[in-house]
Design an enzyme around this catalytic site. Structure first.
Site, PDB file in Angstrom:
ATOM      1  N   GLU A 349       0.964  -1.265  -0.283  1.00 31.75           N
ATOM      2  CA  GLU A 349      -0.164   0.004   0.037  1.00 31.75           C
ATOM      3  C   GLU A 349       0.894   1.198  -0.106  1.00 31.75           C
ATOM      4  OE1 GLU A 349      -3.370  -0.136   0.047  1.00 31.75           O
ATOM      5  OE2 GLU A 349      -3.332  -2.512   0.316  1.00 31.75           O
ATOM      6  N   THR A 350       0.227   2.408  -0.193  1.00 34.81           N
ATOM      7  CA  THR A 350       1.029   3.730  -0.174  1.00 34.81           C
ATOM      8  C   THR A 350      -0.004   4.933  -0.254  1.00 34.81           C
ATOM      9  OG1 THR A 350       2.494   2.532  -2.115  1.00 34.81           O
ATOM     10  CG2 THR A 350       2.599   4.884  -1.740  1.00 34.81           C
ATOM     11  N   VAL A 351       0.781   6.063   0.211  1.00 34.29           N
ATOM     12  CA  VAL A 351       0.124   7.427  -0.094  1.00 34.29           C
ATOM     13  C   VAL A 351       0.682   8.206  -1.049  1.00 34.29           C
ATOM     14  CG1 VAL A 351      -1.312   7.332   2.161  1.00 34.29           C
ATOM     15  CG2 VAL A 351       0.794   8.675   1.727  1.00 34.29           C
ATOM     16  N   MET A 431      -0.842   5.399  -6.866  1.00 35.08           N
ATOM     17  CA  MET A 431      -0.365   4.526  -5.714  1.00 35.08           C
ATOM     18  C   MET A 431      -1.061   3.095  -5.664  1.00 35.08           C
ATOM     19  SD  MET A 431      -2.440   6.296  -2.615  1.00 35.08           S
ATOM     20  CE  MET A 431      -2.733   7.921  -3.124  1.00 35.08           C
TER      21      MET A 431
END
Length: 528
Positions: A349-351, A431
């Site tokens: 996951e990412t922002v 993302m």
């Protein structure tokens, strides 16, 4: 042109500054920093620090950061590698002796030294007006006084409940009565707030040295980790030279390895050999070509890319038009190219945050704890959720991404930027783990080949060919799915949608900014 009869979002327009992120409070914080006289870099750091509290599944101070920055939207593009390293005691032989042939996705061995805090400080030194003492205040307030859980955050929290329950200190810090919070709940993390106060007062030394680092190392070593205080004290951010390719008149920029942005550039080079516009944007042909370009580019990445401090990478060959043309010639419209199976170690996951200020400083900024809630290890006393980026290594001597002392893993997070004749045109990224190169290619070709605006390009349904399965969002019709299956694709339907995009486009003639934000997330674009 948007059809206003249909549900959707309008593009956002402004004259001065603009920000886009996956959480409305983070976007608002970025705008407030811009209005207070901060730069795009200042705004991105403040927004990201806040997201590390209010989107703990995706990001935090226990993670890594990459960024691209172009001052005043002209000339040199600056690249920052804020990824952390394996402990100096982490050798492939150590793991193989214990019959560990892959790094676990949870627990202390998944944890690399977090790079975010030093990256933020380095970026601010080069491009900011404010310091961490000022920019961490919104995050401190949210941690200590509480914040309201947003819907997508709650969705991810629930989907990772069992992982958190099985984690180290994670239930105590991340659950309410051993359950995941729901949308509308108020969460507090006073211990994390105190840690942020220490960093605000002492800067990076408040994280990599002293009681915060001592607590992280104690937590890791007590559970079998190899980390030492020296591993944390030795961490540094690298200023790098970005990579680029030209796609139909636009120069597209990515951070170099150990970042995987080269994957997206190879995809664009391959697709430049085809006239995508002769196929509808939602068509069997378009999705097939995108998947084939991805399969080829991901194979290249897994075979050739690692930490350049440890392995040689022939970037000139990989980014050559001949390399792309040779592969493009193998692509057929009625069958799949025969390729070895590619199984990347992790899909995290990412922002992502993009900010452009009134002086047209452009900041493309990405930060991540890897998988949702990282390693599920939370430092004993400090509330730091620690990333599991180490699970991106292989335990395979001779492989470019094999774990080694002090080595950085092959990453997944990639900020992007486009320029035209040296001048910024768009700051953007998509993302979402392994989807990122495909997502960025999908959004950019939506705009360049199909004439969509930034919001239309972000909204369009998506697919990801990953580990032998073409996962198509529900917005991709059954007719397209069936047509792809007839060609030879194995079709799947993912539970969660693919990715989360943010984008800002600059119109230099009008002097305006146009923003778009991911409807699959909670966030928004705002300008003033």
């Amino acid at each position: 042109m948007r059809n206003f009869h249909l549900a959707g979002r309008s593009t956002v327009h402004s004259l001065n500054g603009m920000a886009a992120s996956s959480h409305p409070q983070a976007t608002l914080t970025a705008i407030e920093v811009l209005k207070a006289g901060g730069t795009a870099a200042d705004a991105a750091v403040a927004a990201c620090a806040l997201q590390g509290v209010i989107e703990p599944q995706s990001t935090g101070i226990g993670g890594d950061c990459f960024a691209l920055i172009q001052p005043k939207g002209e000339g040199r593009v600056h690249s920052y590698n804020g990824s952390g390293r394996a402990p100096k005691a982490a050798t492939a032989e150590w793991y193989m002796e214990r019959k560990m042939y892959a790094i676990p996705t949870t627990g202390p061995h998944a944890v690399t030294v977090p790079g975010s805090i030093d990256a933020w400080a380095t970026i601010l030194k080069d491009h900011g007006k404010f310091g961490l003492d000022t920019l961490l205040q919104p995050a401190i307030k949210a941690a200590e006084e509480g914040y309201v859980v947003a819907p997508r955050v709650a969705f991810d929290w629930k989907n990772n409940l069992e992982k958190i329950r099985a984690g180290i200190n994670a239930p105590r810090y991340l659950l309410k009565n051993n359950e995941a919070p729901v949308a509308g709940d108020v969460m507090k993390q006073p211990e994390l707030g105190q840690t942020l106060r220490t960093i605000a007062r002492l800067g990076p030394d408040g994280f990599y040295k002293g009681y915060v680092a001592e607590d992280m190392v104690e937590t890791l070593r007590a559970n079998g980790g190899l980390h030492t205080m020296q591993d944390f004290a030795d961490h540094t951010t690298e200023r790098t030279t970005p990579l680029s390719t030209n796609y139909k008149g636009l120069d597209v920029w990515q951070c170099p390895p150990n970042g995987p942005g080269i994957t997206m550039l190879v995809m664009l080079n391959i697709l430049s050999n085809f006239d995508l516009a002769k196929y509808p944007p939602l068509s069997i042909e378009r999705f097939h070509l995108e998947a084939e370009a991805a399969r080829i580019a991901y194979l290249m990445r897994e075979q050739d890319i690692g930490d350049p401090a440890y392995v040689g990478i022939d970037i000139e060959r990989i980014l050559s038009k001949q390399f792309a043309a040779d592969w493009a010639a193998k692509i057929r419209m009625d069958a799949l190219v025969e390729l070895p199976d590619v199984k990347p170690p992790i899909n995290p996951e990412t922002v992502y945050i993009t900010v452009i200020d009134k002086d047209r400083n452009v900041c493309s900024f990405i930060n991540s704890v890897a998988h949702a809630f990282g390693s599920a290890v939370v430092s004993n006393k400090t509330g730091v959720v620690m990333q599991n980026r180490g699970a991106g290594f292989r335990v395979q001597p001779g492989h470019p991404n094999c774990i080694a002392p002090g080595k950085r893993p092959l990453h997944t997070i990639i900020p992007s930027m486009t320029t035209e004749n040296g001048r910024a045109k768009m700051s953007f990224a998509v993302m979402g783990g392994q989807y990122q190169p495909v997502g960025q290619t999908h959004v950019l070709t939506n705009m360049v080949d199909y004439g969509m605006d930034v919001q239309e390009a972000i909204d369009l349904p998506r697919g990801l060919h990953y580990e032998g399965v073409y996962g198509l969002e529900s917005g991709v019709s059954s007719e397209i799915a069936d047509g792809l299956a007839k060609i030879g694709h194995v079709i799947g339907r993912p539970v969660s949608p693919w990715g989360g995009a943010q984008a800002i486009w600059i119109d230099w003639e009008k002097g305006t900014l146009t923003g778009g934000s991911e409807p699959r997330k909670d966030g928004c674009a705002l300008g003033y």
